[in-house]
Design a protein around this motif. Structure first.
Motif, PDB file in Angstrom:
ATOM      1  N   THR A 147     -14.102  -4.350 -12.308  1.00 25.81           N
ATOM      2  CA  THR A 147     -12.686  -4.312 -12.667  1.00 25.81           C
ATOM      3  C   THR A 147     -11.908  -3.680 -11.522  1.00 25.81           C
ATOM      4  O   THR A 147     -12.317  -2.642 -10.955  1.00 25.81           O
ATOM      5  N   ILE A 148     -10.731  -4.272 -11.216  1.00 25.36           N
ATOM      6  CA  ILE A 148      -9.867  -3.767 -10.125  1.00 25.36           C
ATOM      7  C   ILE A 148      -8.628  -3.149 -10.752  1.00 25.36           C
ATOM      8  O   ILE A 148      -8.009  -3.731 -11.648  1.00 25.36           O
ATOM      9  N   ASN A 149      -8.263  -1.985 -10.254  1.00 22.00           N
ATOM     10  CA  ASN A 149      -7.047  -1.313 -10.707  1.00 22.00           C
ATOM     11  C   ASN A 149      -5.897  -1.698  -9.763  1.00 22.00           C
ATOM     12  O   ASN A 149      -5.928  -1.394  -8.566  1.00 22.00           O
ATOM     13  N   ILE A 150      -4.887  -2.388 -10.319  1.00 21.06           N
ATOM     14  CA  ILE A 150      -3.767  -2.894  -9.506  1.00 21.06           C
ATOM     15  C   ILE A 150      -2.617  -1.884  -9.535  1.00 21.06           C
ATOM     16  O   ILE A 150      -2.166  -1.471 -10.601  1.00 21.06           O
ATOM     17  N   TRP A 151      -2.140  -1.493  -8.310  1.00 22.64           N
ATOM     18  CA  TRP A 151      -0.940  -0.649  -8.180  1.00 22.64           C
ATOM     19  C   TRP A 151       0.208  -1.556  -7.745  1.00 22.64           C
ATOM     20  O   TRP A 151       0.110  -2.250  -6.725  1.00 22.64           O
ATOM     21  N   GLU A 152       1.292  -1.491  -8.518  1.00 27.81           N
ATOM     22  CA  GLU A 152       2.447  -2.350  -8.250  1.00 27.81           C
ATOM     23  C   GLU A 152       3.576  -1.557  -7.574  1.00 27.81           C
ATOM     24  O   GLU A 152       3.939  -0.462  -8.009  1.00 27.81           O
ATOM     25  N   TYR A 153       4.121  -2.113  -6.475  1.00 25.91           N
ATOM     26  CA  TYR A 153       5.304  -1.613  -5.788  1.00 25.91           C
ATOM     27  C   TYR A 153       6.300  -2.760  -5.708  1.00 25.91           C
ATOM     28  O   TYR A 153       6.012  -3.871  -6.133  1.00 25.91           O
ATOM     29  N   ASP A 154       7.472  -2.515  -5.155  1.00 27.19           N
ATOM     30  CA  ASP A 154       8.494  -3.562  -5.027  1.00 27.19           C
ATOM     31  C   ASP A 154       8.073  -4.531  -3.932  1.00 27.19           C
ATOM     32  O   ASP A 154       8.172  -4.230  -2.736  1.00 27.19           O
ATOM     33  N   GLY A 155       7.579  -5.701  -4.347  1.00 29.97           N
ATOM     34  CA  GLY A 155       7.150  -6.722  -3.402  1.00 29.97           C
ATOM     35  C   GLY A 155       5.775  -6.503  -2.848  1.00 29.97           C
ATOM     36  O   GLY A 155       5.364  -7.218  -1.911  1.00 29.97           O
ATOM     37  N   LEU A 156       5.007  -5.565  -3.403  1.00 32.46           N
ATOM     38  CA  LEU A 156       3.677  -5.254  -2.876  1.00 32.46           C
ATOM     39  C   LEU A 156       2.733  -4.910  -4.037  1.00 32.46           C
ATOM     40  O   LEU A 156       3.093  -4.183  -4.957  1.00 32.46           O
ATOM     41  N   ALA A 157       1.517  -5.439  -3.966  1.00 31.09           N
ATOM     42  CA  ALA A 157       0.464  -5.127  -4.941  1.00 31.09           C
ATOM     43  C   ALA A 157      -0.801  -4.726  -4.191  1.00 31.09           C
ATOM     44  O   ALA A 157      -1.195  -5.396  -3.207  1.00 31.09           O
ATOM     45  N   ILE A 158      -1.432  -3.614  -4.604  1.00 29.71           N
ATOM     46  CA  ILE A 158      -2.633  -3.089  -3.951  1.00 29.71           C
ATOM     47  C   ILE A 158      -3.710  -2.926  -5.038  1.00 29.71           C
ATOM     48  O   ILE A 158      -3.464  -2.310  -6.084  1.00 29.71           O
ATOM     49  N   GLY A 159      -4.914  -3.494  -4.762  1.00 26.81           N
ATOM     50  CA  GLY A 159      -6.023  -3.378  -5.713  1.00 26.81           C
ATOM     51  C   GLY A 159      -7.070  -2.381  -5.221  1.00 26.81           C
ATOM     52  O   GLY A 159      -7.492  -2.426  -4.057  1.00 26.81           O
ATOM     53  N   LEU A 160      -7.474  -1.449  -6.117  1.00 27.58           N
ATOM     54  CA  LEU A 160      -8.487  -0.435  -5.818  1.00 27.58           C
ATOM     55  C   LEU A 160      -9.694  -0.673  -6.724  1.00 27.58           C
ATOM     56  O   LEU A 160      -9.553  -0.955  -7.921  1.00 27.58           O
ATOM     57  N   ASN A 161     -10.901  -0.538  -6.170  1.00 22.17           N
ATOM     58  CA  ASN A 161     -12.114  -0.697  -6.960  1.00 22.17           C
ATOM     59  C   ASN A 161     -12.461   0.600  -7.687  1.00 22.17           C
ATOM     60  O   ASN A 161     -11.672   1.570  -7.645  1.00 22.17           O
ATOM     61  N   GLU A 162     -13.638   0.621  -8.323  1.00 23.36           N
ATOM     62  CA  GLU A 162     -14.032   1.805  -9.093  1.00 23.36           C
ATOM     63  C   GLU A 162     -14.258   3.026  -8.209  1.00 23.36           C
ATOM     64  O   GLU A 162     -14.272   4.157  -8.704  1.00 23.36           O
ATOM     65  N   ARG A 163     -14.391   2.847  -6.920  1.00 21.76           N
ATOM     66  CA  ARG A 163     -14.557   3.973  -5.977  1.00 21.76           C
ATOM     67  C   ARG A 163     -13.233   4.336  -5.286  1.00 21.76           C
ATOM     68  O   ARG A 163     -13.223   5.097  -4.336  1.00 21.76           O
ATOM     69  N   ASP A 164     -12.128   3.781  -5.809  1.00 24.74           N
ATOM     70  CA  ASP A 164     -10.781   4.055  -5.281  1.00 24.74           C
ATOM     71  C   ASP A 164     -10.641   3.638  -3.813  1.00 24.74           C
ATOM     72  O   ASP A 164     -10.008   4.331  -3.007  1.00 24.74           O
ATOM     73  N   LYS A 165     -11.231   2.488  -3.501  1.00 29.18           N
ATOM     74  CA  LYS A 165     -11.113   1.898  -2.175  1.00 29.18           C
ATOM     75  C   LYS A 165     -10.316   0.598  -2.278  1.00 29.18           C
ATOM     76  O   LYS A 165     -10.417  -0.145  -3.259  1.00 29.18           O
ATOM     77  N   VAL A 166      -9.511   0.342  -1.234  1.00 25.86           N
ATOM     78  CA  VAL A 166      -8.666  -0.847  -1.226  1.00 25.86           C
ATOM     79  C   VAL A 166      -9.532  -2.098  -1.040  1.00 25.86           C
ATOM     80  O   VAL A 166     -10.307  -2.205  -0.076  1.00 25.86           O
TER      81      VAL A 166
END
Length: 237
Positions: A147-166
């Motif tokens: 499972t990937i944790n998606i962080w949403e910004y204005d016009g940008l999305a960043i996915g982090l894995n279970e080890r908090d790596k991009v």
């Protein structure tokens, strides 16, 4: 012998006496009354010219005027040479114009060391917060293996894995700088393909380039052929 009366004798005696007195007075006053007969004063001889000095015709009415004093010539002042050990330093009043700080040049995309939005695959959660701060929103995105944790910004999305790596980066607005020279949201798809060295067909809607550890994908609008999104993702998701 003629006869003289006593009265005539008195008259004759008086006349003779008056002539005698007049003769005595004239002889006594003769040397004082005639100025021309007096001998002139002896002439003085100047020792320098051996000629008689003539008396001045103008009377001396005041003190003798002294001749003016001669002005002494100004003394020459020696030139003082400056010491070689203490050179003269001129202070300039001209202030140098301050130049505005130049923007850092964006790097050309390197497939062997890929990055997007100033982040690389495998960057830590702290690096994401350092660049963009806390996300506006976040949510989990389940995958096939993890499972990937998606962080949403204005016009940008960043996915982090279970080890908090991009493991996932996506740009969907021109508000976000790609960090890649010449690559931007909304640009012509053909130019984007030339920039990345990808051959794109007329009907291709996705430009894909394999990079170290993953993929770079560019989605194109089917009608306008403009760039809709730019993605950098790990090869295991």
């Amino acid at each position: 012998m003629p006869f003289y009366s006593p009265s005539r004798l008195k008259i004759c005696a008086a006349i003779l006496l008056s002539f005698a007195l007049a003769s005595c007075n004239s002889s006594a006053e003769a040397p004082h009354s005639s100025g021309a007969s007096a001998d002139p004063p002896p002439a003085t001889v100047s020792p320098e010219t051996n000629s008689p000095a003539r008396p001045s015709s103008k009377p001396v009415t005041g003190a003798t005027k002294e001749p003016p004093l001669k002005e002494e010539p100004p003394q020459h002042q020696p030139d003082i040479q400056p010491s070689a050990s203490a050179p003269t330093v001129e202070t300039s009043t001209i202030q140098p114009q301050s130049k505005p700080p130049s923007k850092p040049t964006e790097p050309i995309f390197e497939p062997q060391s890929p990055s997007l939005a100033s982040l690389k695959l495998g960057a830590s959660e702290k690096e994401v917060v350092k660049h963009y701060g806390a996300p506006d929103d976040s949510y989990p995105l389940p995958g096939d293996s993890n499972t990937i944790n998606i962080w949403e910004y204005d016009g940008l999305a960043i996915g982090l894995n279970e080890r908090d790596k991009v493991v996932y980066i996506e740009i969907t607005s021109n508000k976000v700088n790609t960090g890649v020279q010449g690559l931007s949201y909304g640009m012509d798809g053909t130019k984007a393909a030339d920039l990345l060295g990808i051959s794109a067909g007329a009907k291709t809607n996705v430009l894909a380039l394999e990079v170290s550890g993953g993929w770079l994908k560019v989605d194109l609008d089917p009608d306008s052929r403009k760039v809709l999104s730019i993605k950098l993702l790990k090869d295991d998701i």
